[in-house]
Design a protein around this motif. Structure first.
Motif, PDB file in Angstrom:
ATOM      1  N   ARG A  37     -10.960 -40.296  21.789  1.00 21.35           N
ATOM      2  CA  ARG A  37     -10.471 -41.021  22.968  1.00 21.35           C
ATOM      3  C   ARG A  37     -10.186 -42.480  22.622  1.00 21.35           C
ATOM      4  O   ARG A  37      -9.168 -43.040  23.000  1.00 21.35           O
ATOM      5  N   HIS A  38     -11.083 -43.103  21.865  1.00 19.69           N
ATOM      6  CA  HIS A  38     -10.888 -44.496  21.488  1.00 19.69           C
ATOM      7  C   HIS A  38      -9.885 -44.663  20.355  1.00 19.69           C
ATOM      8  O   HIS A  38      -9.552 -45.787  19.988  1.00 19.69           O
ATOM      9  N   SER A  39      -9.410 -43.552  19.804  1.00 20.74           N
ATOM     10  CA  SER A  39      -8.339 -43.599  18.808  1.00 20.74           C
ATOM     11  C   SER A  39      -6.980 -43.419  19.467  1.00 20.74           C
ATOM     12  O   SER A  39      -5.968 -43.309  18.790  1.00 20.74           O
ATOM     13  N   GLY A  40      -6.964 -43.321  20.789  1.00 20.45           N
ATOM     14  CA  GLY A  40      -5.697 -43.279  21.503  1.00 20.45           C
ATOM     15  C   GLY A  40      -5.267 -41.911  21.992  1.00 20.45           C
ATOM     16  O   GLY A  40      -4.199 -41.789  22.597  1.00 20.45           O
ATOM     17  N   LEU A  41      -6.069 -40.875  21.781  1.00 20.83           N
ATOM     18  CA  LEU A  41      -5.688 -39.562  22.289  1.00 20.83           C
ATOM     19  C   LEU A  41      -5.879 -39.528  23.799  1.00 20.83           C
ATOM     20  O   LEU A  41      -6.813 -40.136  24.329  1.00 20.83           O
ATOM     21  N   SER A  42      -5.002 -38.807  24.472  1.00 14.90           N
ATOM     22  CA  SER A  42      -5.117 -38.649  25.920  1.00 14.90           C
ATOM     23  C   SER A  42      -6.269 -37.697  26.235  1.00 14.90           C
ATOM     24  O   SER A  42      -6.769 -36.993  25.354  1.00 14.90           O
ATOM     25  N   TYR A  43      -6.659 -37.652  27.510  1.00 17.60           N
ATOM     26  CA  TYR A  43      -7.701 -36.710  27.917  1.00 17.60           C
ATOM     27  C   TYR A  43      -7.282 -35.290  27.566  1.00 17.60           C
ATOM     28  O   TYR A  43      -8.098 -34.499  27.080  1.00 17.60           O
ATOM     29  N   ALA A  44      -6.025 -34.951  27.812  1.00 19.20           N
ATOM     30  CA  ALA A  44      -5.542 -33.597  27.524  1.00 19.20           C
ATOM     31  C   ALA A  44      -5.616 -33.297  26.029  1.00 19.20           C
ATOM     32  O   ALA A  44      -6.009 -32.190  25.628  1.00 19.20           O
ATOM     33  N   GLU A  45      -5.264 -34.279  25.190  1.00 23.26           N
ATOM     34  CA  GLU A  45      -5.319 -34.063  23.746  1.00 23.26           C
ATOM     35  C   GLU A  45      -6.761 -33.914  23.265  1.00 23.26           C
ATOM     36  O   GLU A  45      -7.055 -33.065  22.424  1.00 23.26           O
ATOM     37  N   VAL A  46      -7.655 -34.728  23.799  1.00 23.77           N
ATOM     38  CA  VAL A  46      -9.070 -34.611  23.431  1.00 23.77           C
ATOM     39  C   VAL A  46      -9.597 -33.254  23.878  1.00 23.77           C
ATOM     40  O   VAL A  46     -10.284 -32.562  23.124  1.00 23.77           O
ATOM     41  N   ALA A  47      -9.259 -32.857  25.098  1.00 23.80           N
ATOM     42  CA  ALA A  47      -9.721 -31.574  25.632  1.00 23.80           C
ATOM     43  C   ALA A  47      -9.262 -30.423  24.746  1.00 23.80           C
ATOM     44  O   ALA A  47     -10.056 -29.541  24.397  1.00 23.80           O
ATOM     45  N   ALA A  48      -8.001 -30.438  24.360  1.00 18.57           N
ATOM     46  CA  ALA A  48      -7.477 -29.364  23.514  1.00 18.57           C
ATOM     47  C   ALA A  48      -8.127 -29.386  22.139  1.00 18.57           C
ATOM     48  O   ALA A  48      -8.422 -28.331  21.571  1.00 18.57           O
ATOM     49  N   ALA A  49      -8.371 -30.571  21.627  1.00 23.24           N
ATOM     50  CA  ALA A  49      -8.911 -30.694  20.278  1.00 23.24           C
ATOM     51  C   ALA A  49     -10.348 -30.210  20.169  1.00 23.24           C
ATOM     52  O   ALA A  49     -10.729 -29.618  19.160  1.00 23.24           O
ATOM     53  N   ILE A  50     -11.157 -30.454  21.201  1.00 21.91           N
ATOM     54  CA  ILE A  50     -12.571 -30.070  21.096  1.00 21.91           C
ATOM     55  C   ILE A  50     -12.960 -28.977  22.083  1.00 21.91           C
ATOM     56  O   ILE A  50     -14.143 -28.745  22.323  1.00 21.91           O
ATOM     57  N   GLU A  51     -11.939 -28.325  22.618  1.00 26.76           N
ATOM     58  CA  GLU A  51     -12.148 -27.163  23.481  1.00 26.76           C
ATOM     59  C   GLU A  51     -13.025 -27.461  24.695  1.00 26.76           C
ATOM     60  O   GLU A  51     -14.027 -26.808  24.937  1.00 26.76           O
ATOM     61  N   LEU A  52     -12.612 -28.489  25.435  1.00 21.26           N
ATOM     62  CA  LEU A  52     -13.231 -28.836  26.707  1.00 21.26           C
ATOM     63  C   LEU A  52     -12.160 -28.735  27.781  1.00 21.26           C
ATOM     64  O   LEU A  52     -10.968 -28.771  27.470  1.00 21.26           O
ATOM     65  N   SER A  53     -12.578 -28.657  29.026  1.00 20.51           N
ATOM     66  CA  SER A  53     -11.585 -28.769  30.094  1.00 20.51           C
ATOM     67  C   SER A  53     -11.194 -30.240  30.188  1.00 20.51           C
ATOM     68  O   SER A  53     -11.997 -31.130  29.875  1.00 20.51           O
TER      69      SER A  53
END
Length: 173
Positions: free
Chosen positions: A131-147
């Motif tokens: 998140r602090h590297s600039g990924l959006s919530y959606a990108e973080v969610a997809a990357a670590i398998e969270l909603s």
């Protein structure tokens, strides 16, 4: 006598160069966020892309996979570096590199943050770094398998845990 090259043991992905060109800056940025060193971040990126090159991760999932792999690999480097640093200090207790006071303070604060980050639960640390590297919530969610809705909570918990670790360390000094 003719020399015959052995066949490669592992095939390299045909899309590796394209994915590398698109994702390399982000992978280095994520690793640098954790490690604080562009050189070490590039080493991490190399490891991550070597793993990706041998993987069967679908190209559409590459960016998320690479971001998470960069965070995990950087955290592993951070932890192994901490162990190495402890061994070096015990082997050379009197060694000191002269530096300016400001640089020492800044480097010490960065070290404390990185060490505290390394003590967080892995999923929280990865979410925070991504998140602090600039990924959006959606990108973080997809990357670590969270909603997507869970990302904010996970990041806030990670920030709180990081503050707690930093305060715990400060009070034990």
């Amino acid at each position: 006598m003719a020399v015959v090259a052995a066949p490669p043991t592992e095939a390299v992905r045909p899309d590796l160069e394209q994915v590398f060109r698109a994702a390399y800056p982000r992978v280095v940025a994520v690793a640098a966020r954790v490690l604080g060193s562009p050189d070490e971040a590039q080493d991490v990126a190399q490891e991550v892309f070597l793993s990706f090159g041998r993987s069967s991760v679908p190209a559409r999932e590459a960016m998320g996979w690479l971001s998470v792999a960069a965070a995990h690999t950087a955290l592993n480097h951070l932890r192994s570096g901490r162990r190495r640093a402890a061994r070096e200090v015990s082997a050379h207790p009197g060694a000191h590199v002269p530096d300016t006071a400001d640089t020492v303070v800044v480097n010490e604060e960065r070290r404390r943050v990185r060490e505290a980050l390394g003590r967080l639960p892995r999923k929280q640390a990865v979410a925070l770094v991504l998140r602090h590297s600039g990924l959006s919530y959606a990108e973080v969610a997809a990357a670590i398998e969270l909603s997507t809705g869970s990302v904010g909570t996970t990041v806030r918990r990670a920030e709180a845990a990081l503050r707690k670790e930093l305060n715990r360390e400060a009070s034990s000094d």
